[in-house]
Motif scaffolding. Sequence first.
Motif, mmCIF file in Angstrom:
data_model
loop_
_atom_site.group_PDB
_atom_site.id
_atom_site.type_symbol
_atom_site.label_atom_id
_atom_site.label_comp_id
_atom_site.label_asym_id
_atom_site.label_seq_id
_atom_site.Cartn_x
_atom_site.Cartn_y
_atom_site.Cartn_z
ATOM 1 N N HIS A 95 0.828 -1.211 0.000
ATOM 2 C CA HIS A 95 0.000 0.000 0.000
ATOM 3 C C HIS A 95 0.862 1.260 0.000
ATOM 4 C CE1 HIS A 95 -4.099 -1.623 0.525
ATOM 5 N NE2 HIS A 95 -3.470 -2.646 1.108
ATOM 6 N N SER A 96 0.225 2.378 -0.234
ATOM 7 C CA SER A 96 0.921 3.672 -0.174
ATOM 8 C C SER A 96 0.941 4.170 1.259
ATOM 9 C CB SER A 96 0.255 4.698 -1.085
ATOM 10 O OG SER A 96 -1.090 4.916 -0.717
ATOM 11 N N MET A 97 2.067 4.764 1.644
ATOM 12 C CA MET A 97 2.287 5.203 3.023
ATOM 13 C C MET A 97 2.786 6.644 3.015
ATOM 14 S SD MET A 97 2.113 3.330 5.901
ATOM 15 C CE MET A 97 2.576 3.377 7.616
ATOM 16 N N ALA A 98 2.128 7.515 3.764
ATOM 17 C CA ALA A 98 2.528 8.914 3.833
ATOM 18 C C ALA A 98 3.762 9.082 4.714
ATOM 19 C CB ALA A 98 1.380 9.762 4.377
ATOM 20 N N MET A 99 4.618 10.034 4.342
ATOM 21 C CA MET A 99 5.740 10.450 5.183
ATOM 22 C C MET A 99 6.042 11.913 4.863
ATOM 23 S SD MET A 99 9.011 8.557 3.406
ATOM 24 C CE MET A 99 9.377 8.733 1.656
ATOM 25 N N THR A 100 6.855 12.540 5.686
ATOM 26 C CA THR A 100 7.238 13.920 5.378
ATOM 27 C C THR A 100 8.277 13.914 4.263
ATOM 28 O OG1 THR A 100 8.742 13.817 7.290
ATOM 29 C CG2 THR A 100 6.651 15.016 7.564
ATOM 30 N N GLN A 101 9.483 13.433 4.569
ATOM 31 C CA GLN A 101 10.535 13.362 3.555
ATOM 32 C C GLN A 101 11.174 11.977 3.539
ATOM 33 O OE1 GLN A 101 11.418 15.956 6.087
ATOM 34 N NE2 GLN A 101 10.544 17.725 5.047
ATOM 35 N N HIS A 155 9.591 7.416 7.558
ATOM 36 C CA HIS A 155 10.223 6.449 6.660
ATOM 37 C C HIS A 155 10.816 5.293 7.470
ATOM 38 C CE1 HIS A 155 13.002 6.087 2.839
ATOM 39 N NE2 HIS A 155 12.279 5.014 3.053
ATOM 40 N N TYR A 156 11.555 5.653 8.513
ATOM 41 C CA TYR A 156 12.211 4.642 9.341
ATOM 42 C C TYR A 156 11.192 3.775 10.083
ATOM 43 C CZ TYR A 156 15.038 2.537 13.010
ATOM 44 O OH TYR A 156 15.633 1.635 13.863
ATOM 45 N N MET A 199 6.170 4.624 -0.714
ATOM 46 C CA MET A 199 6.368 5.704 0.250
ATOM 47 C C MET A 199 6.138 7.041 -0.449
ATOM 48 S SD MET A 199 6.956 3.900 2.912
ATOM 49 C CE MET A 199 7.194 5.274 4.036
ATOM 50 N N VAL A 200 5.259 7.869 0.119
ATOM 51 C CA VAL A 200 4.851 9.120 -0.525
ATOM 52 C C VAL A 200 5.333 10.309 0.313
ATOM 53 C CG1 VAL A 200 2.922 10.465 -1.421
ATOM 54 C CG2 VAL A 200 2.803 7.953 -1.424
ATOM 55 N N GLN A 257 -5.905 9.841 -0.714
ATOM 56 C CA GLN A 257 -4.810 9.889 -1.685
ATOM 57 C C GLN A 257 -3.664 8.974 -1.280
ATOM 58 O OE1 GLN A 257 -3.870 13.983 -3.231
ATOM 59 N NE2 GLN A 257 -5.449 14.579 -1.760
ATOM 60 N N VAL A 258 -3.544 8.700 0.019
ATOM 61 C CA VAL A 258 -2.626 7.665 0.504
ATOM 62 C C VAL A 258 -3.431 6.686 1.341
ATOM 63 C CG1 VAL A 258 -0.575 9.136 0.486
ATOM 64 C CG2 VAL A 258 -1.966 8.989 2.563
ATOM 65 N N ASP A 259 -2.926 5.470 1.430
ATOM 66 C CA ASP A 259 -3.667 4.418 2.125
ATOM 67 C C ASP A 259 -3.448 4.413 3.630
ATOM 68 O OD1 ASP A 259 -4.586 3.457 -0.352
ATOM 69 O OD2 ASP A 259 -2.797 2.200 -0.597
ATOM 70 N N ALA A 260 -2.246 4.805 4.072
ATOM 71 C CA ALA A 260 -1.925 4.649 5.490
ATOM 72 C C ALA A 260 -0.883 5.674 5.916
ATOM 73 C CB ALA A 260 -1.417 3.234 5.761
ATOM 74 N N MET A 261 -0.758 5.829 7.226
ATOM 75 C CA MET A 261 0.320 6.643 7.782
ATOM 76 C C MET A 261 0.500 6.276 9.251
ATOM 77 S SD MET A 261 -1.137 10.529 8.372
ATOM 78 C CE MET A 261 -2.424 10.887 9.601
ATOM 79 N N ILE A 262 1.623 6.722 9.813
ATOM 80 C CA ILE A 262 1.915 6.596 11.234
ATOM 81 C C ILE A 262 1.903 8.007 11.800
ATOM 82 C CG2 ILE A 262 3.582 5.791 12.951
ATOM 83 C CD1 ILE A 262 4.720 3.944 10.742
ATOM 84 N N MET A 263 1.236 8.202 12.959
ATOM 85 C CA MET A 263 1.068 9.577 13.437
ATOM 86 C C MET A 263 1.019 9.635 14.963
ATOM 87 S SD MET A 263 1.017 12.705 12.732
ATOM 88 C CE MET A 263 1.211 12.444 10.967
ATOM 89 N N VAL A 264 1.453 10.780 15.501
ATOM 90 C CA VAL A 264 1.398 11.016 16.941
ATOM 91 C C VAL A 264 -0.054 10.980 17.417
ATOM 92 C CG1 VAL A 264 3.554 12.306 17.133
ATOM 93 C CG2 VAL A 264 1.452 13.513 16.485
#
Length: 343
Positions: A143-149, A155-156, A174-175, A191-198
């Motif tokens: 799947h697509s995963m959001a990140m900053t940079q 990313h890690y 990775m987006v 627009q993205v499928d997933a992310m990790i967030m505070v």
Amino acid sequence: MTFKAITRRAWLAGVSAIAAGTMTLGAGAAAAQDKVVLGALRFTSHAAGFIAYEKGYFKDEGLDVSFEFFQAAQPIAVATAGGDVDFGVAGVTGGLMNLAEKDAIRIVAGVLHEKKGVDGMMVMASNKAYDEGLTTVPGIKGHSMAMTQVGSTFHYMTSRIADKEGFTIQDMKMVPLQKVGSMVAALKSGQVDAMIMVPHVAKPLVAAGAAHELGWLYDYAEYQISTLFTSVDNIENNRDMVERFIRAYAKGIAEFNRVMLSPDADPAELDEMTRMIAKYVSPDKPYEDAKTSIQQGAMNLNEGAALNKTDVAAQMQWFKDEGLVQSDLSVDQLVDDSFVKNY
């Protein structure tokens, strides 16, 4: 950028020297002239600095602290190395490591650390992806995963999950979206499928029905997420100031953990601290709108500002293996372990 150029800190030191030649000051008055800028994100996990400021811990150490806020971690490292800010709080990124390799910056303390049992980084799915079958953390493969940079903590963190689940970061799309706000918008819109967030961002999204919780990072990695760093110039030429700053920051950590992580916190004290934090984390929101997300977003901070140097070394090795840091950087170049307890 040339980091050997005269920085704002060096200029201020020169001004102080001139002033010292024209008048006699007591030790307390001289220390009070130390103006310090802290680079941070508007995250609850950065609240120890806000608390140390509000409770006068910085002032007690003779420090006149102000804040400069950023939208992502890597620009904080660049600003710290260049002298635009004196200290930065952010994750261990590829950009920070490359600056350390140039002898511009060093990690001096720990800030945010994942700990099982304390809500930390949430793994989330967009409503669209969830409806299409993405309902578990292992399911993020492909799947697509959001990140900053590229080279960011996001990313890690994704790689740590992939490793434990038996796939690789190359199995993900990775987006890079540059800013946390853009990550949130992309997830909400599908627009993205997933992310990790505070949690102070993630929990309100889930509660509002704008995303779905899949799981928690601490099930995959109890790692050193963010650190406190400063320039090599500060370490070599203004060590006393660095020590005083870390002492005050550690007091802010102790207060945060004592109040914000306690299930039995005094309601009045909890409310008072939440109001302190809200001024910085949610300056444009009415307090009642910000209160719940801040309290639900409290994460585990390193007691005594201690640093998990072992985990930082593991992170560094991953960045090298991925080709995001192309140098012979050692952990002793990245970390100055003389200020706090390391483990």
